[in-house]
Design a protein around this motif. Structure first.
Motif, PDB file in Angstrom:
ATOM      1  N   ASN A 420      -3.960  -1.728  12.092  1.00 11.24           N
ATOM      2  CA  ASN A 420      -3.214  -2.500  13.098  1.00 11.24           C
ATOM      3  C   ASN A 420      -2.623  -3.792  12.537  1.00 11.24           C
ATOM      4  O   ASN A 420      -2.875  -4.901  13.021  1.00 11.24           O
ATOM      5  N   ASN A 421      -1.829  -3.635  11.481  1.00 10.60           N
ATOM      6  CA  ASN A 421      -1.050  -4.723  10.917  1.00 10.60           C
ATOM      7  C   ASN A 421       0.395  -4.241  10.769  1.00 10.60           C
ATOM      8  O   ASN A 421       0.801  -3.281  11.429  1.00 10.60           O
ATOM      9  N   ASN A 422       1.147  -4.874   9.901  1.00 12.74           N
ATOM     10  CA  ASN A 422       2.534  -4.475   9.637  1.00 12.74           C
ATOM     11  C   ASN A 422       2.724  -4.147   8.160  1.00 12.74           C
ATOM     12  O   ASN A 422       3.751  -4.461   7.558  1.00 12.74           O
ATOM     13  N   LEU A 423       1.718  -3.511   7.579  1.00 12.62           N
ATOM     14  CA  LEU A 423       1.729  -3.221   6.149  1.00 12.62           C
ATOM     15  C   LEU A 423       2.719  -2.110   5.820  1.00 12.62           C
ATOM     16  O   LEU A 423       3.051  -1.278   6.663  1.00 12.62           O
ATOM     17  N   SER A 424       3.192  -2.101   4.585  1.00 10.68           N
ATOM     18  CA  SER A 424       4.147  -1.096   4.136  1.00 10.68           C
ATOM     19  C   SER A 424       3.846  -0.745   2.686  1.00 10.68           C
ATOM     20  O   SER A 424       2.932  -1.298   2.069  1.00 10.68           O
ATOM     21  N   GLY A 425       4.630   0.188   2.137  1.00 14.24           N
ATOM     22  CA  GLY A 425       4.460   0.565   0.739  1.00 14.24           C
ATOM     23  C   GLY A 425       3.424   1.659   0.545  1.00 14.24           C
ATOM     24  O   GLY A 425       2.911   2.254   1.497  1.00 14.24           O
ATOM     25  N   ASP A 426       3.119   1.917  -0.715  1.00 13.30           N
ATOM     26  CA  ASP A 426       2.158   2.963  -1.062  1.00 13.30           C
ATOM     27  C   ASP A 426       0.734   2.541  -0.745  1.00 13.30           C
ATOM     28  O   ASP A 426       0.406   1.350  -0.704  1.00 13.30           O
ATOM     29  N   ALA A 439      -5.080   2.786   9.842  1.00  8.53           N
ATOM     30  CA  ALA A 439      -4.330   3.223  11.031  1.00  8.53           C
ATOM     31  C   ALA A 439      -3.534   2.069  11.628  1.00  8.53           C
ATOM     32  O   ALA A 439      -3.867   0.896  11.466  1.00  8.53           O
ATOM     33  N   GLY A 440      -2.460   2.444  12.329  1.00  6.96           N
ATOM     34  CA  GLY A 440      -1.691   1.444  13.042  1.00  6.96           C
ATOM     35  C   GLY A 440      -0.756   0.631  12.180  1.00  6.96           C
ATOM     36  O   GLY A 440      -0.338  -0.460  12.584  1.00  6.96           O
ATOM     37  N   ASN A 441      -0.426   1.142  10.997  1.00  9.12           N
ATOM     38  CA  ASN A 441       0.572   0.520  10.136  1.00  9.12           C
ATOM     39  C   ASN A 441       1.707   1.526   9.954  1.00  9.12           C
ATOM     40  O   ASN A 441       1.682   2.353   9.038  1.00  9.12           O
ATOM     41  N   SER A 473     -11.303   5.797  14.673  1.00 11.92           N
ATOM     42  CA  SER A 473     -10.820   6.472  13.480  1.00 11.92           C
ATOM     43  C   SER A 473      -9.376   6.861  13.658  1.00 11.92           C
ATOM     44  O   SER A 473      -8.815   6.805  14.724  1.00 11.92           O
ATOM     45  N   GLY A 474      -8.793   7.300  12.538  1.00 12.72           N
ATOM     46  CA  GLY A 474      -7.397   7.699  12.586  1.00 12.72           C
ATOM     47  C   GLY A 474      -6.601   7.086  11.469  1.00 12.72           C
ATOM     48  O   GLY A 474      -5.508   6.608  11.675  1.00 12.72           O
ATOM     49  N   GLY A 475      -7.131   7.118  10.237  1.00 13.33           N
ATOM     50  CA  GLY A 475      -6.451   6.524   9.095  1.00 13.33           C
ATOM     51  C   GLY A 475      -5.216   7.274   8.708  1.00 13.33           C
ATOM     52  O   GLY A 475      -4.316   6.725   8.099  1.00 13.33           O
ATOM     53  N   PHE A 476      -5.151   8.632   9.010  1.00 16.71           N
ATOM     54  CA  PHE A 476      -3.989   9.415   8.621  1.00 16.71           C
ATOM     55  C   PHE A 476      -2.922   9.310   9.692  1.00 16.71           C
ATOM     56  O   PHE A 476      -3.185   9.546  10.856  1.00 16.71           O
ATOM     57  N   SER A 477      -1.735   8.916   9.286  1.00 14.90           N
ATOM     58  CA  SER A 477      -0.622   8.825  10.232  1.00 14.90           C
ATOM     59  C   SER A 477       0.662   9.161   9.522  1.00 14.90           C
ATOM     60  O   SER A 477       0.847   8.814   8.364  1.00 14.90           O
ATOM     61  N   LEU A 478       1.534   9.904  10.232  1.00 13.30           N
ATOM     62  CA  LEU A 478       2.826  10.265   9.665  1.00 13.30           C
ATOM     63  C   LEU A 478       3.738   9.046   9.658  1.00 13.30           C
ATOM     64  O   LEU A 478       3.770   8.288  10.609  1.00 13.30           O
TER      65      LEU A 478
END
Length: 564
Positions: A420-426, A439-441, A473-478
């Motif tokens: 739940n931040n605004n992170l990007s990149g690999d 999750a939530g990025n 949980s929910g680290g995987f996100s498209l």
């Protein structure tokens, strides 16, 4: 000869008209000066007789009054409202008296260059008072504390020759308008002792301001935000910003090579005092007391008068380096913009003492819980220097940028929550032992970090502090790119199905129509408009075997049904 006479006549007419206008202007000025003398108490010294151009402090040109100077004579009274009828006025000096009432409008005095009104008790300023002052160079109204609340007038942007603007202690309210790119000649700006709020205008960066006084905004008010724009104000020589609400670090002022007086006390400035400030050769005075500055106690040159009294959060009371753990934590805070809540609680030289958000074991930092702290900025690579770190909670903030790859080298790391931040990149590939939640990025890469779990432990986990978040949980996100790709493929597939169906239907219709047309050519059927078909009786008899009852399928309200 005739032409010369005409020109001579025209010249006489123009001269007469000019003299008439001059007489009218002088008459208007005489009427105003008479009213002004009657309005003031006592009558200014040397103001007697009818020839006002000979009064003490009054100067005239051939066209009228050009200057009035009756400063510091303890005068009282209210100025006549038609002051701007003095169309030739270039200088007005009324300071140091007790003049009251509404300030007369100065609008459209296009020749007016200097106005000194400070130290009076005017009660109000009319709208548009400073409209059309195209020649104005200096406006000083300081210490008119009895004025009704007012805002810096937008029409001052027309005064592009303005060099000095002093509105200190005049009951100003609101924020500074971002118009200082229009005031290209401005060198001194004094707005001290008012009720101003908000941040410093971005257009300060392109101004030529040399002396800036914004200090001592009254209780409950004050400028806020960072002072980063000062780094671009390369002509600065004196800056007074004390007693405001400024936050964030002191910027790099190394390009301000003329700066000799910097007063920043009584704010909420944080971070380490930059070495570039301590080495600034032009600096003679600096006050930093009563802030929340961190790191080592700053050391300035011998010729610099420094005040550091009052509250700050330096790591030591004397000069010298900070503990290495403190240095690392301050590097981490730097990438967050040195937030105020960290500066207030991270004081002293032992982070394992009573520093908030930090948990230690035997003098080693093992947990940092910075969840839900409204943090901005980026995740610092300096976290990798905390080699004993086991748990790191950064979830539910506003952090941007990427996850530093160096974090995978933290051998003791067991929990990392950046959800739940605004992170990007690999996403770095963490070992399977790391419980990693990203999750939530929405802009972050879609792959999981390593093979670890995507969930944080519950608050009862032995490795987590009692205040650690219990995130789902929910680290995987498209990623949004994958979702967009899937939608495009789906739309393309549906479109192809529709095209194929329409094509087949069209081919079948054309085949049927061609068959009917062949029968028409044999004169057995007739095709008419609308593609309707009319069959001859001979053709029907032929195909139904003369309407044989063997071909009857049934009977209904419209007769018999048969096949053929």
């Amino acid at each position: 000869m005739f032409s010369i006479k005409i020109l001579h006549s025209v010249s006489k007419i123009l001269l007469s008209f000019t003299l008439l206008c001059t007489c009218i202007a002088i008459a208007d000025d005489a009427a105003f000066m008479s009213k002004l003398a009657k309005a003031l108490s006592p009558t200014p010294s040397g103001w007697s007789g009818t020839s006002f151009c000979e009064w003490k402090g009054v100067r005239c040109t051939t066209n009228g009054v050009s200057s009035i100077n009756i400063a510091s004579q303890s005068l009282t009274g209210t100025l006549p409202p038609d002051l701007n009828s003095l169309s030739q006025l270039t200088s007005l000096s009324l300071q140091g008296n007790a003049l009251s009432g509404a300030l007369p409008s100065l609008a459209n005095l296009s020749m007016l260059e200097t106005v000194f009104l400070e130290g009076n008790i005017f009660s109000s300023i009319p709208d548009g008072c400073f409209q059309g002052l195209l020649s104005l160079q200096s406006l000083s109204m300081a210490d008119n504390f009895n004025l009704a609340p007012w805002r810096i007038p937008a029409e001052l942007t027309q005064s592009t020759n303005l060099v000095i603007l002093d509105l200190g202690n005049t009951n100003l309210i609101g924020t500074l308008p971002d118009v200082f790119d229009s005031l290209v000649s401005l060198r001194e700006l004094r707005l001290s002792y008012n009720n101003l709020t908000g941040g410093l205008p971005k257009t300060f960066a392109v101004s030529g301001i040399q002396n800036l006084w914004l200090n001592n905004q009254k209780d409950g008010f004050g400028f806020s935000g960072t002072i980063e724009v000062l780094a671009s104000m390369t002509r600065l020589s004196r800056v007074w910003l004390f007693k405001n609400l400024f936050t964030g670090p002191i910027p790099d002022l190394s390009n301000c090579t003329a700066l000799f007086d910097l007063q920043l006390s009584d704010n909420q400035l944080t971070g380490v005092v930059p070495p570039s400030l301590m080495s600034l050769s032009s600096l003679l005075k600096v006050s930093l007391d009563n802030n929340v500055l961190q790191g080592p106690v700053p050391s300035f040159g011998k010729g610099v008068k420094v005040t550091l009294d009052g509250v700050n959060s330096f790591c030591r009371k004397d000069s010298g380096p900070c503990d290495s753990r403190v240095t690392t934590l301050l590097d981490i805070a730097k990438d967050f913009g040195y937030p105020l809540q960290l500066a207030r609680s991270w004081s002293g030289n032992d982070p394992c003492g009573d520093w908030s958000f930090v948990v230690c074991a035997t003098g080693k930092i093992v947990t940092m819980n910075l969840a839900k702290q409204n943090l901005t900025g980026t995740i610092s690579p300096a976290f990798a220097n905390l080699t004993d770190l086991k748990n790191l909670y950064l979830n539910d903030n506003h952090l941007g940028g990427s996850i530093p790859g160096d974090l995978v080298n933290l051998a003791q790391l067991r929990i990392l929550d950046v959800s739940n931040n605004n992170l990007s990149g690999d996403v770095p590939k963490f070992p399977t032992k790391v419980k990693f939640n990203n999750a939530g990025n929405l802009l972050l890469g879609h792959s999981r970090g390593g093979g670890g779990s995507d969930t944080t432990p519950s608050s009862g986990s032995s490795d987590a502090p009692t205040e650690s978040p219990n995130t789902a949980s929910g680290g995987f996100s498209l990623s949004s790119a994958w979702i967009a790709g899937i939608v495009v493929i789906g739309v393309f597939f549906v479109s192809m199905v529709v095209v194929v169906f329409c094509t087949c239907h069209t081919i079948n219709w054309h085949w049927t129509l061609e068959k009917v047309k062949n029968l028409e050519n044999e004169k057995k059927v007739v095709l008419i408009e609308g593609q309707s078909v009319i069959m001859s009786i001979q053709f029907l008899c032929q195909v139904t075997n003369n309407f044989s009852e063997k071909n009857i399928l049934g009977r209904g309200g419209f007769g018999q049904r048969g096949f053929g």
